[in-house]
Design an enzyme around this catalytic site. Structure first.
Site, mmCIF file in Angstrom:
data_model
loop_
_atom_site.group_PDB
_atom_site.id
_atom_site.type_symbol
_atom_site.label_atom_id
_atom_site.label_comp_id
_atom_site.label_asym_id
_atom_site.label_seq_id
_atom_site.Cartn_x
_atom_site.Cartn_y
_atom_site.Cartn_z
ATOM 1 N N GLU A 164 34.661 34.833 45.573
ATOM 2 C CA GLU A 164 34.463 35.804 44.503
ATOM 3 C C GLU A 164 35.119 35.318 43.215
ATOM 4 O OE1 GLU A 164 35.146 40.560 43.750
ATOM 5 O OE2 GLU A 164 36.826 39.351 44.462
ATOM 6 N N TRP B 268 30.134 42.941 46.980
ATOM 7 C CA TRP B 268 29.527 43.625 45.836
ATOM 8 C C TRP B 268 28.171 44.239 46.167
ATOM 9 C CZ3 TRP B 268 31.519 44.933 41.217
ATOM 10 C CH2 TRP B 268 32.707 44.315 40.817
ATOM 11 N N TYR C 254 33.289 41.335 35.378
ATOM 12 C CA TYR C 254 34.393 40.402 35.187
ATOM 13 C C TYR C 254 34.012 39.044 34.598
ATOM 14 C CZ TYR C 254 36.889 43.698 38.205
ATOM 15 O OH TYR C 254 37.453 44.824 38.739
ATOM 16 N N ARG D 197 53.223 34.600 23.473
ATOM 17 C CA ARG D 197 53.121 35.876 24.197
ATOM 18 C C ARG D 197 51.688 36.401 24.186
ATOM 19 N NH1 ARG D 197 58.124 36.025 21.424
ATOM 20 N NH2 ARG D 197 57.156 36.929 19.576
ATOM 21 N N CYS E 135 38.633 46.895 37.516
ATOM 22 C CA CYS E 135 39.849 47.489 38.082
ATOM 23 C C CYS E 135 41.044 46.597 37.763
ATOM 24 C CB CYS E 135 39.688 47.679 39.590
ATOM 25 S SG CYS E 135 38.391 48.857 40.039
ATOM 26 N N ARG F 58 44.154 48.953 36.647
ATOM 27 C CA ARG F 58 44.084 50.370 36.257
ATOM 28 C C ARG F 58 43.829 51.273 37.457
ATOM 29 N NH1 ARG F 58 39.080 52.679 36.812
ATOM 30 N NH2 ARG F 58 37.469 51.122 37.174
ATOM 31 N N CYS G 125 43.438 51.123 41.888
ATOM 32 C CA CYS G 125 43.665 50.241 43.022
ATOM 33 C C CYS G 125 43.468 50.955 44.348
ATOM 34 C CB CYS G 125 45.070 49.655 42.970
ATOM 35 S SG CYS G 125 45.374 48.539 44.350
ATOM 36 N N ASP G 126 42.484 50.498 45.106
ATOM 37 C CA ASP G 126 42.269 50.902 46.491
ATOM 38 C C ASP G 126 43.211 50.035 47.335
ATOM 39 O OD1 ASP G 126 41.411 51.139 49.116
ATOM 40 O OD2 ASP G 126 39.323 50.647 48.714
ATOM 41 N N ALA H 22 34.199 52.901 49.432
ATOM 42 C CA ALA H 22 33.756 54.044 48.638
ATOM 43 C C ALA H 22 33.048 53.507 47.392
ATOM 44 C CB ALA H 22 34.954 54.912 48.248
#
Length: 322
Positions: free
Chosen positions: A75, A97, A139, A180, A200, A224, A226-227, A321
């Site tokens: 992936e 996916w 992504y 930074r 995510c 943001r 998370c399963d 899910a």
């Protein structure tokens, strides 16, 4: 419903997997029960941090259940190609996916085709895959081809050259390690509504500690949503792997992976997985070796990675899910 408790590891050198199990236990026993987007329901906490030292080949690879690290690696390599269509994954046997485009196809066409037959058609029919296998600008698109627009003299906008964030960070690590601004961002607000699933694991920031031959590359990942049961084991592996690949490309040693979660949750229909996994104890400390240094960050292949000393406990199946 309380999970079966196992004692916390309070030795001088606790197994790094204990922090994952402790997080899982805390969410299941104290998390706020909520109705979520999927309708399944979750127990959720706000804000969690995990830290993993990547020295000496160490990887955050769970041993209390088998994690299919090659699937997660395929992936990640797919992300780096910039592809947003599931067909390259399907042809490699990667299923993670498939549910999203299948649900979209059924919703839009009314065809009650089951998931297995849909995926088989994606594999066999390139034209069908081009129409129904795309996930939108997820992504990979944002990582290597973030869209830009130019303001023209006639007052209109036209599409500009996409930004390859991955290549830019590799270059900035080489030329300005103390910066930074070593950041890869997936949260493109203008394109969220076109994505099958908004990112995510959305923000990666790299940090260089030390100088010269002693330089170590750290990575902080902000996720943001998370399963924890199904997603986080893959996310930790992938972030650590990306950090190792980046470090190799810029001639640094891997440092620390710092994972930060926003909405950190467990699905209510994962109870059997959670309780069984919390009854298990970590065993062994697997490591990962990269067998060669490709010319660029985009040239790695699945056979470049080897995991040593991985003898996990059996997998625990649970539904995704969507």
């Amino acid at each position: 419903m309380a999970s079966a408790a196992i004692p916390l590891d309070k030795t001088v050198n606790p197994h790094p997997e204990m922090q994952y199990l402790d997080l899982m236990r805390a969410i299941w026993e104290t998390g706020s029960e909520r109705v979520d987007r999927t309708g399944v329901g979750t127990r959720s906490v706000c804000g969690s941090v995990l830290r993993y030292d990547l020295a000496d080949g160490a990887m955050p690879l769970l041993t209390t259940k088998r994690v299919y690290w090659k699937t997660a690696t395929r992936e990640l390599l797919w992300f780096l190609t910039g592809s947003t269509n599931i067909r390259p994954l399907v042809l490699q046997g990667v299923k993670i996916w498939n549910e999203w485009p299948h649900a979209n196809y059924v919703r839009q066409t009314g065809d009650p085709i089951d998931l297995d037959n849909f995926v088989a058609r994606i594999a066999d029919d390139a034209q069908f895959a081009a129409r129904w296998g795309d996930l939108g600008p997820v992504y990979g698109k944002q990582w290597v081809d973030w869209p830009t627009f130019r303001y023209r003299a006639d007052g209109l906008y036209e599409k500009g050259e996409g930004i390859n964030q991955i290549a830019a960070v590799v270059e900035s690590l080489r030329t300005s390690p103390g910066s930074r601004r070593h950041i890869i961002e997936g949260w493109n607000v203008a394109e969220l509504d076109r994505m099958a699933l908004p990112p995510c694991h959305k923000t990666y920031q790299f940090h260089v500690a030390g100088n010269g031959s002693a330089a170590r590359l750290n990575c902080l990942l902000y996720q943001r949503s998370c399963d924890v049961a199904l997603g986080l084991p893959f996310n930790l592996w992938s972030a650590a792997l990306l950090t190792r690949m980046m470090a190799q490309q810029v001639g640094m040693e891997p440092g620390e992976l710092v994972w930060m979660g926003g909405d950190v949750h467990l699905y209510l229909n994962h109870a059997h997985l959670i309780e069984e996994q919390l009854d298990r104890s970590p065993q062994g400390r697997p490591t990962m070796e990269i067998l060669r240094k490709p010319e660029t960050i985009f040239d790695y292949a699945i056979d470049d990675f080897v995991v040593h000393d991985y003898a996990p406990m059996p997998p625990i199946a649970a539904p995704v899910a969507v």
